[in-house]
Design an enzyme around this catalytic site. Sequence first.
Site, PDB file in Angstrom:
ATOM      1  N   SER A   1     -17.402   9.599   1.068  1.00  0.00           N
ATOM      2  CA  SER A   1     -16.103   9.880   0.438  1.00  0.00           C
ATOM      3  C   SER A   1     -16.202   9.875  -1.090  1.00  0.00           C
ATOM      4  O   SER A   1     -16.953   9.081  -1.672  1.00  0.00           O
ATOM      5  CB  SER A   1     -15.122   8.799   0.892  1.00  0.00           C
ATOM      6  OG  SER A   1     -14.057   8.716  -0.017  1.00  0.00           O
ATOM      7  N   SER A   2     -15.416  10.734  -1.727  1.00  0.00           N
ATOM      8  CA  SER A   2     -15.456  10.798  -3.197  1.00  0.00           C
ATOM      9  C   SER A   2     -14.966   9.490  -3.833  1.00  0.00           C
ATOM     10  O   SER A   2     -15.233   9.224  -5.004  1.00  0.00           O
ATOM     11  CB  SER A   2     -14.622  11.980  -3.696  1.00  0.00           C
ATOM     12  OG  SER A   2     -13.329  11.915  -3.156  1.00  0.00           O
ATOM     13  N   ASP A   3     -14.268   8.658  -3.073  1.00  0.00           N
ATOM     14  CA  ASP A   3     -13.770   7.384  -3.608  1.00  0.00           C
ATOM     15  C   ASP A   3     -14.741   6.226  -3.374  1.00  0.00           C
ATOM     16  O   ASP A   3     -14.390   5.064  -3.619  1.00  0.00           O
ATOM     17  CB  ASP A   3     -12.421   7.037  -2.962  1.00  0.00           C
ATOM     18  CG  ASP A   3     -11.356   8.055  -3.315  1.00  0.00           C
ATOM     19  OD1 ASP A   3     -11.140   8.269  -4.522  1.00  0.00           O
ATOM     20  OD2 ASP A   3     -10.760   8.645  -2.401  1.00  0.00           O
TER      21      ASP A   3
ATOM     22  N   HIS B   1      -2.914   8.536   0.495  1.00  0.00           N
ATOM     23  CA  HIS B   1      -1.897   9.107  -0.378  1.00  0.00           C
ATOM     24  C   HIS B   1      -0.589   9.129   0.403  1.00  0.00           C
ATOM     25  O   HIS B   1       0.121  10.126   0.422  1.00  0.00           O
ATOM     26  CB  HIS B   1      -2.284  10.508  -0.837  1.00  0.00           C
ATOM     27  CG  HIS B   1      -3.403  10.536  -1.831  1.00  0.00           C
ATOM     28  ND1 HIS B   1      -3.647  11.601  -2.656  1.00  0.00           N
ATOM     29  CD2 HIS B   1      -4.341   9.609  -2.152  1.00  0.00           C
ATOM     30  CE1 HIS B   1      -4.703  11.338  -3.425  1.00  0.00           C
ATOM     31  NE2 HIS B   1      -5.149  10.142  -3.129  1.00  0.00           N
TER      32      HIS B   1
ATOM     33  N   TYR C   1       5.447 -18.515  12.595  1.00  0.00           N
ATOM     34  CA  TYR C   1       5.694 -17.152  13.051  1.00  0.00           C
ATOM     35  C   TYR C   1       4.520 -16.671  13.894  1.00  0.00           C
ATOM     36  O   TYR C   1       3.373 -16.870  13.529  1.00  0.00           O
ATOM     37  CB  TYR C   1       5.882 -16.241  11.836  1.00  0.00           C
ATOM     38  CG  TYR C   1       6.135 -14.804  12.184  1.00  0.00           C
ATOM     39  CD1 TYR C   1       7.434 -14.316  12.362  1.00  0.00           C
ATOM     40  CD2 TYR C   1       5.063 -13.930  12.373  1.00  0.00           C
ATOM     41  CE1 TYR C   1       7.653 -12.993  12.692  1.00  0.00           C
ATOM     42  CE2 TYR C   1       5.291 -12.601  12.696  1.00  0.00           C
ATOM     43  CZ  TYR C   1       6.576 -12.139  12.866  1.00  0.00           C
ATOM     44  OH  TYR C   1       6.788 -10.840  13.194  1.00  0.00           O
TER      45      TYR C   1
ATOM     46  N   HIS D   1      -7.807   3.585   1.363  1.00  0.00           N
ATOM     47  CA  HIS D   1      -7.127   4.375   0.343  1.00  0.00           C
ATOM     48  C   HIS D   1      -6.378   5.497   1.051  1.00  0.00           C
ATOM     49  O   HIS D   1      -6.958   6.182   1.893  1.00  0.00           O
ATOM     50  CB  HIS D   1      -8.156   4.952  -0.624  1.00  0.00           C
ATOM     51  CG  HIS D   1      -7.563   5.891  -1.631  1.00  0.00           C
ATOM     52  ND1 HIS D   1      -6.467   5.558  -2.392  1.00  0.00           N
ATOM     53  CD2 HIS D   1      -7.897   7.157  -1.996  1.00  0.00           C
ATOM     54  CE1 HIS D   1      -6.161   6.571  -3.186  1.00  0.00           C
ATOM     55  NE2 HIS D   1      -7.003   7.555  -2.965  1.00  0.00           N
TER      56      HIS D   1
ATOM     57  N   ASP E   1       7.490 -11.325   3.809  1.00  0.00           N
ATOM     58  CA  ASP E   1       6.634 -11.792   4.907  1.00  0.00           C
ATOM     59  C   ASP E   1       5.155 -11.546   4.578  1.00  0.00           C
ATOM     60  O   ASP E   1       4.275 -12.172   5.165  1.00  0.00           O
ATOM     61  CB  ASP E   1       6.969 -11.053   6.206  1.00  0.00           C
ATOM     62  CG  ASP E   1       8.196 -11.632   6.894  1.00  0.00           C
ATOM     63  OD1 ASP E   1       8.543 -12.796   6.618  1.00  0.00           O
ATOM     64  OD2 ASP E   1       8.797 -10.916   7.717  1.00  0.00           O
TER      65      ASP E   1
ATOM     66  N   SER F   1     -17.232  12.598   3.068  1.00  0.00           N
ATOM     67  CA  SER F   1     -16.297  13.375   2.250  1.00  0.00           C
ATOM     68  C   SER F   1     -15.893  14.682   2.940  1.00  0.00           C
ATOM     69  O   SER F   1     -16.747  15.405   3.453  1.00  0.00           O
ATOM     70  CB  SER F   1     -16.979  13.691   0.909  1.00  0.00           C
ATOM     71  OG  SER F   1     -16.102  14.386   0.076  1.00  0.00           O
ATOM     72  N   GLY F   2     -14.587  14.956   2.943  1.00  0.00           N
ATOM     73  CA  GLY F   2     -14.084  16.268   3.361  1.00  0.00           C
ATOM     74  C   GLY F   2     -14.246  16.626   4.828  1.00  0.00           C
ATOM     75  O   GLY F   2     -14.132  17.793   5.191  1.00  0.00           O
TER      76      GLY F   2
ATOM     77  N   HIS G   1      -1.648   7.879  -9.172  1.00  0.00           N
ATOM     78  CA  HIS G   1      -2.571   8.243  -8.102  1.00  0.00           C
ATOM     79  C   HIS G   1      -1.965   7.825  -6.754  1.00  0.00           C
ATOM     80  O   HIS G   1      -1.092   8.542  -6.267  1.00  0.00           O
ATOM     81  CB  HIS G   1      -3.944   7.619  -8.403  1.00  0.00           C
ATOM     82  CG  HIS G   1      -5.020   8.006  -7.461  1.00  0.00           C
ATOM     83  ND1 HIS G   1      -6.324   7.605  -7.626  1.00  0.00           N
ATOM     84  CD2 HIS G   1      -4.994   8.742  -6.320  1.00  0.00           C
ATOM     85  CE1 HIS G   1      -7.057   8.090  -6.633  1.00  0.00           C
ATOM     86  NE2 HIS G   1      -6.275   8.783  -5.831  1.00  0.00           N
TER      87      HIS G   1
ATOM     88  N   GLY H   1      -7.501  10.326   2.256  1.00  0.00           N
ATOM     89  CA  GLY H   1      -7.596   8.946   2.729  1.00  0.00           C
ATOM     90  C   GLY H   1      -8.979   8.578   3.216  1.00  0.00           C
ATOM     91  O   GLY H   1      -9.771   9.439   3.603  1.00  0.00           O
ATOM     92  N   ASN H   2      -9.289   7.294   3.144  1.00  0.00           N
ATOM     93  CA  ASN H   2     -10.581   6.806   3.615  1.00  0.00           C
ATOM     94  C   ASN H   2     -10.513   5.301   3.824  1.00  0.00           C
ATOM     95  O   ASN H   2      -9.778   4.601   3.146  1.00  0.00           O
ATOM     96  CB  ASN H   2     -11.704   7.168   2.626  1.00  0.00           C
ATOM     97  CG  ASN H   2     -11.290   6.960   1.181  1.00  0.00           C
ATOM     98  OD1 ASN H   2     -11.173   5.822   0.730  1.00  0.00           O
ATOM     99  ND2 ASN H   2     -11.043   8.038   0.460  1.00  0.00           N
TER     100      ASN H   2
END
Length: 232
Positions: A75-77, A98, A230, A96, A121, A46-47, A172, A29-30
């Site tokens: 990050s790799s993304d 998982h 709301y 991002h 909503d 990253s990592g 993914h 995640g990032n």
Amino acid sequence: MSKYDHIRLSAYNANMQLPKLGLVLFTFGNVSAADRELGVFAIKPSGVPYEDLSPEKMVIVDFDGNTVEGDLRPSSDTKTHAVLYKHWDGINGIVHTHSTYGTAWAQSQRDIPIFGTTHADHLTVDIPCAPPMNDEMIKGNYEYQTGFQIMECFEEKGLDYKEVEMVLVGNHAPFTWGKTAEKAVYNSAVLEAVAQMAYLTEQIDKSAPRLKDALIKKHYERKHGPDSYYGQ
Ligand SMILES: [Zn+2]
């Protein structure tokens, strides 16, 4: 002191929300936070485990994916984030993860059907799943192409990224975005909750019907319409 401190802090705070919300394991995640006037975003290195992160460790990257400031590898993304910032004006945060249920739907390559008002909503359509990318794209600049895979999915389905702030990348996992990094994290948590509810709905009744249009419209407008009532 750096002129990027505000986005470093914002990216750090948003990243630290992911383990707290149960949306990530280990270093998965990032989150990134952008400053459009400066033309850069801050993203998790990253990592690096979440407990070792600090605002100073966030890496500053431009919208072409080049590191502008920072000692660690981003990050790799990062390239996926850069592509979306470059092409989708007005978004200032991207997440991002998982997360389990969202990823399970992505692995099934299915849009998440709009079954209930919790979903309505937030958005009036099924949560889109971008089909897996073709072999050429995979062999090429993979993370960069993931950005285009997401944008193509929105184009093909006729969706507006300002209305639908989330997507599943087929095989993914989810990506979400928003006007701020905080809103993007909120959207990640919403996506995961809706994904879990939809999964359970299908377990109870395989042919559960989608929410009817009148309820979709009512719930969405209650929060987002010109006469929204709301909240405060
Ligand atoms: Zn991923």
